[in-house]
Motif scaffolding. Structure first.
Motif, PDB file in Angstrom:
ATOM      1  N   LYS A 192       0.933  -1.084   0.644  1.00 39.98           N
ATOM      2  CA  LYS A 192       0.232  -0.158  -0.015  1.00 39.98           C
ATOM      3  C   LYS A 192       0.782   1.702  -0.105  1.00 39.98           C
ATOM      4  O   LYS A 192       0.479   2.365   0.018  1.00 39.98           O
ATOM      5  CB  LYS A 192      -0.512   0.248   1.499  1.00 39.98           C
ATOM      6  CG  LYS A 192      -1.817   0.671   1.626  1.00 39.98           C
ATOM      7  CD  LYS A 192      -2.565   0.693   2.651  1.00 39.98           C
ATOM      8  CE  LYS A 192      -3.999   2.001   2.750  1.00 39.98           C
ATOM      9  NZ  LYS A 192      -5.345   1.938   4.119  1.00 39.98           N
ATOM     10  N   LEU A 193       1.814   1.418   0.715  1.00 37.45           N
ATOM     11  CA  LEU A 193       2.786   2.654   1.003  1.00 37.45           C
ATOM     12  C   LEU A 193       3.479   2.327  -1.027  1.00 37.45           C
ATOM     13  O   LEU A 193       3.489   3.792  -0.817  1.00 37.45           O
ATOM     14  CB  LEU A 193       4.016   1.910   2.015  1.00 37.45           C
ATOM     15  CG  LEU A 193       5.113   3.045   2.126  1.00 37.45           C
ATOM     16  CD1 LEU A 193       5.257   4.847   2.561  1.00 37.45           C
ATOM     17  CD2 LEU A 193       6.358   2.476   2.526  1.00 37.45           C
ATOM     18  N   LEU A 194       4.041   1.592  -1.277  1.00 43.80           N
ATOM     19  CA  LEU A 194       4.383   1.538  -2.554  1.00 43.80           C
ATOM     20  C   LEU A 194       3.443   2.112  -3.492  1.00 43.80           C
ATOM     21  O   LEU A 194       4.236   2.567  -4.417  1.00 43.80           O
ATOM     22  CB  LEU A 194       4.849   1.091  -2.630  1.00 43.80           C
ATOM     23  CG  LEU A 194       6.956   0.693  -1.964  1.00 43.80           C
ATOM     24  CD1 LEU A 194       7.222  -0.646  -2.409  1.00 43.80           C
ATOM     25  CD2 LEU A 194       7.713   1.759  -1.868  1.00 43.80           C
ATOM     26  N   ALA A 195       2.471   1.278  -3.644  1.00 41.79           N
ATOM     27  CA  ALA A 195       1.587   2.079  -4.396  1.00 41.79           C
ATOM     28  C   ALA A 195       0.509   3.115  -4.108  1.00 41.79           C
ATOM     29  O   ALA A 195       0.329   3.819  -5.209  1.00 41.79           O
ATOM     30  CB  ALA A 195       0.515   0.714  -4.188  1.00 41.79           C
ATOM     31  N   LYS A 196       1.227   3.731  -3.825  1.00 43.38           N
ATOM     32  CA  LYS A 196       0.892   5.205  -3.486  1.00 43.38           C
ATOM     33  C   LYS A 196       1.498   6.002  -4.681  1.00 43.38           C
ATOM     34  O   LYS A 196       1.390   7.814  -5.258  1.00 43.38           O
ATOM     35  CB  LYS A 196       1.041   5.779  -2.281  1.00 43.38           C
ATOM     36  CG  LYS A 196       0.654   5.706  -1.259  1.00 43.38           C
ATOM     37  CD  LYS A 196       0.603   6.374   0.041  1.00 43.38           C
ATOM     38  CE  LYS A 196      -0.620   5.849   1.619  1.00 43.38           C
ATOM     39  NZ  LYS A 196      -0.507   6.885   2.469  1.00 43.38           N
ATOM     40  N   SER A 197       2.934   5.509  -5.092  1.00 40.15           N
ATOM     41  CA  SER A 197       3.978   6.411  -6.532  1.00 40.15           C
ATOM     42  C   SER A 197       2.716   5.838  -7.329  1.00 40.15           C
ATOM     43  O   SER A 197       2.397   4.514  -7.741  1.00 40.15           O
ATOM     44  CB  SER A 197       5.242   6.060  -6.084  1.00 40.15           C
ATOM     45  OG  SER A 197       5.600   4.919  -6.126  1.00 40.15           O
ATOM     46  N   PRO A 198       3.106   6.516  -8.841  1.00 42.25           N
ATOM     47  CA  PRO A 198       2.362   6.096 -10.015  1.00 42.25           C
ATOM     48  C   PRO A 198       3.275   5.032 -11.355  1.00 42.25           C
ATOM     49  O   PRO A 198       2.961   4.863 -11.450  1.00 42.25           O
ATOM     50  CB  PRO A 198       2.087   7.784 -10.740  1.00 42.25           C
ATOM     51  CG  PRO A 198       3.091   8.529 -10.009  1.00 42.25           C
ATOM     52  CD  PRO A 198       3.165   7.593  -8.824  1.00 42.25           C
ATOM     53  N   GLU A 199       4.551   4.987 -10.414  1.00 38.61           N
ATOM     54  CA  GLU A 199       5.375   3.642 -10.755  1.00 38.61           C
ATOM     55  C   GLU A 199       5.025   1.879 -10.745  1.00 38.61           C
ATOM     56  O   GLU A 199       4.162   1.776  -9.867  1.00 38.61           O
ATOM     57  CB  GLU A 199       7.113   4.146 -10.445  1.00 38.61           C
ATOM     58  CG  GLU A 199       7.344   5.091 -10.480  1.00 38.61           C
ATOM     59  CD  GLU A 199       8.948   5.254  -9.732  1.00 38.61           C
ATOM     60  OE1 GLU A 199       9.080   4.304  -8.659  1.00 38.61           O
ATOM     61  OE2 GLU A 199       9.780   6.729 -10.319  1.00 38.61           O
ATOM     62  N   ASN A 200       4.716   1.770 -12.113  1.00 40.43           N
ATOM     63  CA  ASN A 200       5.252   0.205 -11.861  1.00 40.43           C
ATOM     64  C   ASN A 200       5.550  -0.647 -11.256  1.00 40.43           C
ATOM     65  O   ASN A 200       6.941  -0.508 -10.951  1.00 40.43           O
ATOM     66  CB  ASN A 200       4.830  -0.161 -13.199  1.00 40.43           C
ATOM     67  CG  ASN A 200       4.292   0.096 -14.157  1.00 40.43           C
ATOM     68  OD1 ASN A 200       2.633   0.882 -13.717  1.00 40.43           O
ATOM     69  ND2 ASN A 200       4.786   0.723 -16.175  1.00 40.43           N
ATOM     70  N   ARG A 201       5.336  -1.161 -10.474  1.00 41.81           N
ATOM     71  CA  ARG A 201       6.106  -2.574  -9.030  1.00 41.81           C
ATOM     72  C   ARG A 201       5.102  -4.041  -9.659  1.00 41.81           C
ATOM     73  O   ARG A 201       4.804  -3.816  -9.582  1.00 41.81           O
ATOM     74  CB  ARG A 201       6.234  -1.959  -8.069  1.00 41.81           C
ATOM     75  CG  ARG A 201       6.543  -0.240  -7.743  1.00 41.81           C
ATOM     76  CD  ARG A 201       6.500  -0.339  -6.581  1.00 41.81           C
ATOM     77  NE  ARG A 201       6.431   1.429  -6.149  1.00 41.81           N
ATOM     78  CZ  ARG A 201       7.947   2.421  -6.072  1.00 41.81           C
ATOM     79  NH1 ARG A 201       8.851   1.702  -6.229  1.00 41.81           N
ATOM     80  NH2 ARG A 201       7.944   3.615  -6.267  1.00 41.81           N
ATOM     81  N   VAL A 202       6.495  -4.679  -9.011  1.00 40.86           N
ATOM     82  CA  VAL A 202       5.911  -6.157  -9.530  1.00 40.86           C
ATOM     83  C   VAL A 202       7.262  -6.376  -7.957  1.00 40.86           C
ATOM     84  O   VAL A 202       7.659  -6.026  -7.591  1.00 40.86           O
ATOM     85  CB  VAL A 202       6.753  -7.003 -10.047  1.00 40.86           C
ATOM     86  CG1 VAL A 202       6.971  -8.249 -10.339  1.00 40.86           C
ATOM     87  CG2 VAL A 202       6.622  -5.821 -12.237  1.00 40.86           C
ATOM     88  N   PHE A 203       5.615  -6.984  -7.632  1.00 43.75           N
ATOM     89  CA  PHE A 203       6.869  -7.754  -6.092  1.00 43.75           C
ATOM     90  C   PHE A 203       5.861  -9.491  -6.142  1.00 43.75           C
ATOM     91  O   PHE A 203       5.041 -10.193  -6.700  1.00 43.75           O
ATOM     92  CB  PHE A 203       5.476  -7.642  -4.865  1.00 43.75           C
ATOM     93  CG  PHE A 203       5.365  -6.325  -4.600  1.00 43.75           C
ATOM     94  CD1 PHE A 203       5.318  -5.687  -3.454  1.00 43.75           C
ATOM     95  CD2 PHE A 203       5.175  -5.028  -4.906  1.00 43.75           C
ATOM     96  CE1 PHE A 203       6.095  -4.823  -2.961  1.00 43.75           C
ATOM     97  CE2 PHE A 203       4.760  -3.708  -4.940  1.00 43.75           C
ATOM     98  CZ  PHE A 203       5.399  -3.542  -3.422  1.00 43.75           C
ATOM     99  N   GLY A 204       7.139  -9.994  -5.651  1.00 44.09           N
ATOM    100  CA  GLY A 204       7.451 -11.318  -6.124  1.00 44.09           C
ATOM    101  C   GLY A 204       7.266 -11.818  -5.055  1.00 44.09           C
ATOM    102  O   GLY A 204       7.725 -11.155  -3.491  1.00 44.09           O
ATOM    103  N   ILE A 205       6.193 -12.632  -4.288  1.00 42.53           N
ATOM    104  CA  ILE A 205       5.550 -13.044  -3.101  1.00 42.53           C
ATOM    105  C   ILE A 205       6.478 -14.556  -3.028  1.00 42.53           C
ATOM    106  O   ILE A 205       5.937 -15.368  -3.653  1.00 42.53           O
ATOM    107  CB  ILE A 205       4.000 -13.118  -3.342  1.00 42.53           C
ATOM    108  CG1 ILE A 205       3.400 -11.853  -3.397  1.00 42.53           C
ATOM    109  CG2 ILE A 205       3.561 -13.473  -1.830  1.00 42.53           C
ATOM    110  CD1 ILE A 205       4.215 -10.302  -2.626  1.00 42.53           C
ATOM    111  N   ILE A 206       6.440 -15.396  -1.443  1.00 37.38           N
ATOM    112  CA  ILE A 206       6.649 -15.856  -1.056  1.00 37.38           C
ATOM    113  C   ILE A 206       6.148 -16.053   0.214  1.00 37.38           C
ATOM    114  O   ILE A 206       6.640 -15.629   1.037  1.00 37.38           O
ATOM    115  CB  ILE A 206       9.082 -16.363  -1.095  1.00 37.38           C
ATOM    116  CG1 ILE A 206       9.624 -16.067  -2.447  1.00 37.38           C
ATOM    117  CG2 ILE A 206       9.027 -17.626  -0.173  1.00 37.38           C
ATOM    118  CD1 ILE A 206      11.109 -16.009  -2.038  1.00 37.38           C
TER     119      ILE A 206
END
Length: 178
Positions: free
Chosen positions: A92-106
């Protein structure tokens, strides 16, 4: 004030999709080898210049400011509610910026089904953030540090059958052929 060249570069970075997703390729490599030891996987993640955050640990972690510039991040979380809340907080914190982000989840869970459920719930909760993409990389059992790949079930494709009403005519006055 920013230089116009800096503004254009920033807009290109925001609007253009990420070129190559190292997280997807790491997940594919993980699936080909049928697993990794967690320390080896962390070394591989580090070599790919991806930031790794272990949310399964019970102690609080300070997030570095450099994390705000990362486009690909791997989160390791446990099936506990606290770990899931902290992981969602970072998303949620990093979603505030408009940049595309990819999170790998383990996910550290009892079995692959629980890991899939945790991932599905996290993905469902973060669906409002259109620039965020979650990819499941694998799961590790609670007792060891072996990371196994997880294959998500693909959603069933529902095909709609279109039937024509013989009385129907379109707005252009053309009757459907029978």
């Amino acid at each position: 004030m920013l230089n116009p060249r800096d503004q254009a570069e920033g807009l290109r970075r925001i609007l253009m999709p990420t070129k190559a997703c190292a997280i997807k390729s790491l997940g594919a490599r993980l699936a080909q080898g049928k697993g990794y030891l967690l320390p080896d996987l962390v070394k591989e993640i580090d070599r790919s210049n991806i930031h790794f955050i272990d949310m399964s640990l019970d102690h609080t972690q300070e997030l570095p400011l450099a994390l705000l510039n990362q486009h690909q991040i791997v989160l390791k979380l446990a099936q506990s509610s606290e770990s899931i809340k902290r992981a969602f907080g970072i998303i949620k914190l990093l979603a505030k910026s408009p940049e595309n982000r990819v999170f790998g989840i383990i996910v550290s869970a009892q079995n692959p089904e629980t890991a899939k459920t945790v991932f599905r719930n996290l993905k469902h909760a973060s669906r409002a953030f259109s620039q965020i993409q979650l990819e499941i990389m694998g799961f590790s059992t609670l007792s060891n540090s072996w990371v196994s790949p997880v294959v998500m079930d693909s959603p069933l494709v529902v095909t709609r059958m279109i039937t024509r009403d013989p009385i129907f005519t379109t707005q252009f006055g053309i009757a459907p052929t029978q």
